[in-house]
Design an enzyme around this catalytic site. Structure first.
Site, PDB file in Angstrom:
ATOM      1  CG  HIS A  80      -5.826  -2.151   0.446  1.00  0.00           C
ATOM      2  ND1 HIS A  80      -4.847  -2.189  -0.456  1.00  0.00           N
ATOM      3  CD2 HIS A  80      -5.278  -1.448   1.375  1.00  0.00           C
ATOM      4  CE1 HIS A  80      -3.838  -1.442  -0.429  1.00  0.00           C
ATOM      5  NE2 HIS A  80      -3.984  -1.125   0.815  1.00  0.00           N
ATOM      6  CB  SER A 113      -0.889  -0.103   1.191  1.00  0.00           C
ATOM      7  OG  SER A 113      -2.076   0.718   0.936  1.00  0.00           O
ATOM      8  CG  ASP A 147      -6.505  -3.398  -3.490  1.00  0.00           C
ATOM      9  OD1 ASP A 147      -7.235  -2.343  -3.591  1.00  0.00           O
ATOM     10  OD2 ASP A 147      -5.272  -3.663  -2.721  1.00  0.00           O
TER      11      ASP A 147
END
Lengths: 355, 355
Positions: B329, B141, B300
């Site tokens: 995610h 991320s 995601d």
């Protein structure tokens, strides 16, 4: 009563109001004089077998259907069909928190369910037109919820059904998503527990509401490809995605009534045909006798095709017809000719099917 | 200085602090005494060629990496590698709005960019360990943003790179998504322009922030399948999705510092390696010489694999390795053995590659 120019014929185009009188709601409340705003296109034939019902989606009105989906040469052709578009209860045109007086105005507006809309639409069709059976019920998003509710609750009255970009039983994901939309509004001090004097006092909340829509109502691919560059609106332009978000998405929601959005949001969260079958989804969808085309949108971020496919598999005479739109859920607005062509092709085929 | 138990060794496990002294930021601000919180695992060898850097993600700390990704027999094996996990600036452990005094406390904290983190990490590695080259930089991320920044800014210092579930250039969709997260906090009157006395005064905003995460951080499939039933946490249980949302997702974010989240959010929104190449993404990614595995997560919702694939195609010595996680995610938290096995398989293969 609060003035809001968005909910006028000048903005929404022509519509009629029909009073159903006192209307008892499934949650126990009562609307003393329920008025449904509706618009019709075409003429009902003598056999009354050419009637199509269109319930509206969250924040939507009959106007989008008129402008985007109905017209000569289209599947929803008013020269062949009698099309009745009914604005859902609480949408700002039908009886809603801001346009009613007295005991149910604003924060006192009762909780409304999808089933209330369907019963009210049934009453309207009977009282005004003597329609006892629909050749087709078609709706998008919350309109799909109402379409499913129709087909499950009154199976013998729905010959064909086309739920677009919506589900028969709201998902936990959508429940949580809708909560973020509603919290964006109610967290604005200007909302004032539902007792604002003008929707403009809730501008901050409506803006945040619109920003959440931008992230889930549109799609990652819409934003990545800059699809917004090709979106056109009269008298407005944009050259960056931030400007598009402000001048299109925010501007759209900033015109609306906060309590109307909350009424619809609460209703959306609880859309569930299994209320008829003690929570049994297979049993509920098994009641459907309509020829059904389940039509999710491929890029939809919160009604993804696979969520719709699970339900479609439980409907006897049904097919899954996935619609293409890079705009995701907001593909419903009809940005793309390819999307509209696919809608028309599917609805046309469905309407041509003998049932 | 505000007390917050979340940012203590009792919760986060052991870590060290290293002071970099005065640190000038890319946006023009300055942190008089930048302290980075870091943790190391394993031993640096004499050749200093077994060092792996892990930068942290939004709201994350070194603790998740220690608990989920690092261990004997894993790809990140501390018996073989010297692993340095550095908490990003503003994450609540490294210098952050709530844990610093004077001129940059709270609302006066300066704007920090991904590039600042990378330069600070470089300085830390040089000063503490004399490391001049990483065998691998890996992060998820915002950690992927920092990984890309490393590989573009200092190509000769990164032999291998594994950006997981993140992009080199933040997308418009993610910019708008992050804005909804930040607005959820700043719209809380308790936030008070950043001058709250305790993070608990911003509980409403943190709760709304968590609710938005639930919708995009997890996936539609996570919610549809009820995957949360199998998620376990010490001393907490849940029997409905609403309870899971409250006791897991909300509880997670309610412990955090609002200004820390805002500092990271601002930084995330502006992650962009093309700052080095006048906006030219191909030129920026073309600078990367590291052997690179781009590892998006299949479910995601906001770093979808195709957004990552576009960037991967511009990196010379790279491959796209999509990770499976129904959690979307938040699959980064390692709920699933299959996900962790695939991470290890890919990182192991990458680390075994001669470069």
């Amino acid at each position: 009563m609060i003035e809001n120019a968005f909910y006028t014929p000048e903005v929404q185009g022509a519509y009629q109001l029909h009073s159903l009188g006192g209307f008892d709601l499934e949650e126990g409340g009562r609307i003393p004089d329920l008025r449904l705003a509706y618009a019709t296109y075409g003429e009902l034939n003598a056999a009354k077998d050419n009637a199509i019902l269109v319930p509206t989606w969250f924040s939507g009105t009959h106007a989008t259907w008129e402008q985007v989906y109905i017209g000569p040469g289209r599947a929803l052709d008013p020269t062949r069909w009698f099309i009745v578009v009914v604005n859902q209860i609480g949408n700002g045109l039908s009886t809603s928190p801001h346009n009613t007086d007295g005991g149910i105005a604003m924060s006192r507006f009762p909780q409304v369910r999808i089933g209330d809309d369907v019963r009210a639409q049934q009453q309207l069709a009977a009282e005004l037109f003597g329609i006892e059976r629909w050749a087709l019920v078609v709706g998008g998003s919350m309109g799909a919820q109402q379409t499913y509710e129709w087909a499950v609750r009154f199976p013998e009255q729905v010959l064909r059904a086309a739920p677009i970009a919506g589900t028969a039983q709201n998902t936990p994901h959508d429940f949580l998503f809708t909560r973020t939309l509603m919290d964006a509004i109610t967290s604005d001090p200007g909302w004032n527990g539902g007792e604002y004097r003008s929707h403009t006092e809730v501008a901050d909340g409506l803006r945040r509401h619109a920003d959440i829509w931008a992230v889930l109502g549109l799609s990652t691919e819409f934003w990545r490809t800059g699809f917004w560059r090709g979106v056109e609106l009269p008298d407005v332009t944009w050259s960056t995605f931030e400007e598009f978000q402000e001048r299109f998405v925010q501007a759209t929601f900033l015109a609306m009534d906060p309590n109307a959005l909350l009424t619809m949001g609460w209703k959306w969260q609880r859309g569930d045909v299994t209320r008829h079958t003690d929570g049994d989804l297979a049993a509920a969808l098994g009641r459907i006798t309509a020829r059904t085309f389940v039509m999710p949108i491929d890029e939809d971020m919160f009604f993804p095709p696979r969520d719709c496919a699970v339900e479609q598999a439980l409907i006897k005479d049904s097919e899954l017809r996935v619609l293409p739109s890079i705009a995701g859920h907001f593909g419903l607005f009809g940005f793309e000719p390819a999307y509209l062509a696919e809608v028309d092709r599917n609805l046309g085929e469905l309407l041509d099917t003998e049932v």
